[in-house]
Design a protein around this motif. Structure first.
Motif, PDB file in Angstrom:
ATOM      1  N   LEU A 165       0.837  -1.198   0.000  1.00  0.00           N
ATOM      2  CA  LEU A 165       0.000   0.000   0.000  1.00  0.00           C
ATOM      3  C   LEU A 165       0.868   1.242   0.000  1.00  0.00           C
ATOM      4  O   LEU A 165       1.762   1.389   0.827  1.00  0.00           O
ATOM      5  N   PHE A 182      -4.387   6.789   1.077  1.00  0.00           N
ATOM      6  CA  PHE A 182      -3.835   5.552   0.538  1.00  0.00           C
ATOM      7  C   PHE A 182      -4.292   5.321  -0.895  1.00  0.00           C
ATOM      8  O   PHE A 182      -5.386   5.726  -1.302  1.00  0.00           O
ATOM      9  N   GLY A 183      -3.434   4.615  -1.616  1.00  0.00           N
ATOM     10  CA  GLY A 183      -3.858   4.056  -2.886  1.00  0.00           C
ATOM     11  C   GLY A 183      -4.629   2.769  -2.659  1.00  0.00           C
ATOM     12  O   GLY A 183      -4.795   2.317  -1.521  1.00  0.00           O
ATOM     13  N   ALA A 184      -5.100   2.178  -3.749  1.00  0.00           N
ATOM     14  CA  ALA A 184      -5.918   0.960  -3.643  1.00  0.00           C
ATOM     15  C   ALA A 184      -5.077  -0.280  -3.350  1.00  0.00           C
ATOM     16  O   ALA A 184      -5.621  -1.324  -2.995  1.00  0.00           O
TER      17      ALA A 184
END
Lengths: 112, 111
Positions: free
Chosen positions: A90, A103-105
């Motif tokens: 992450l 956060f990104g996915a």
């Protein structure tokens, strides 16, 4: 609409291959982070950066490396993937101050 | 050593009830504490931040309390809905101001 993008979302790769997980953010934040998370487990910080040309290792020892050549880009590289590297990675970014993370996915890596 | 503990691995409650999640910590002197929500296969999403000099923080149906004497934060979701089902993570800033996360509490709201 995401402000932080991670690619690939899913990657299955053989042992010994070199991989790079990409992370880009459009927010202009100075701070960026990489966390590693196994299913049902806590996030572990593996790398962070407070700005261009600044990178530090996190609490969890990792064989990966990172670079920060541009503010918006924080890629993570594994020179020789092993099954023990199988995990979710992450990427996150934060504005200076209270460290509220966006956060990104995530990138789910499976090493066979 | 520094440690964060979140209550029970899974919590099931009935729709409409209040969910209460616990975050206990040891060997920290956090300036602030954060709560995040994480859905399966996704990154965590920030919900609330509470500072050490604040006792309580609210946002819509969410309420967080912070007791630095007990070294505990409680996270409440009132009038819970099935859409609230997720894993909830607490996070504290350690000595280097890097966030350290608990392992989370999985909440299921039953219709």
């Amino acid at each position: 609409e995401a402000d932080i993008y991670q690619t690939p979302r899913y990657l299955v790769i053989g042992t010994g291959k070199k991989i790079t997980l990409e992370c880009s953010q459009t927010m202009g934040h100075d701070k960026m982070y990489w966390y590693q998370q196994d299913p049902g487990m806590e996030l572990h910080l593996i790398h962070y950066s407070y700005g261009v040309n600044s990178t530090e290792k996190g609490d969890l020892s990792s064989e990966s490396t990172v670079s920060r050549i541009r503010t918006e880009h924080f890629p993570l590289t594994l020179e020789s993937a092993r099954p023990s590297h199988t995990s979710q990675y992450l990427c996150a970014a934060a504005v200076s101050g209270a460290n509220v993370l966006t956060f990104g996915a995530g990138s789910r890596l499976t090493v066979l | 050593s520094q440690k964060i503990e979140q209550n029970s691995e899974a919590l099931n409650i009935q729709e409409g009830k209040t969910a209460t999640l616990t975050c206990n910590y040891t060997n920290y002197s956090p300036a602030y504490l954060q709560w995040y929500r994480q859905d399966p296969g996704r990154g965590p999403v920030f919900l609330l931040l509470i500072r050490e000099n604040e006792k309580e923080k609210r946002k819509e149906r969410l309420k967080v309390t912070f007791d630095t004497t007990l070294k505990q934060s409680l996270f409440h979701i009132t009038a819970s809905q099935p859409a609230d089902s997720a894993t909830y993570l607490c996070a504290l800033a350690g000595s280097a101001r890097q966030l350290t996360f608990g392992s989370g509490t999985q909440l299921t709201v039953l219709p």
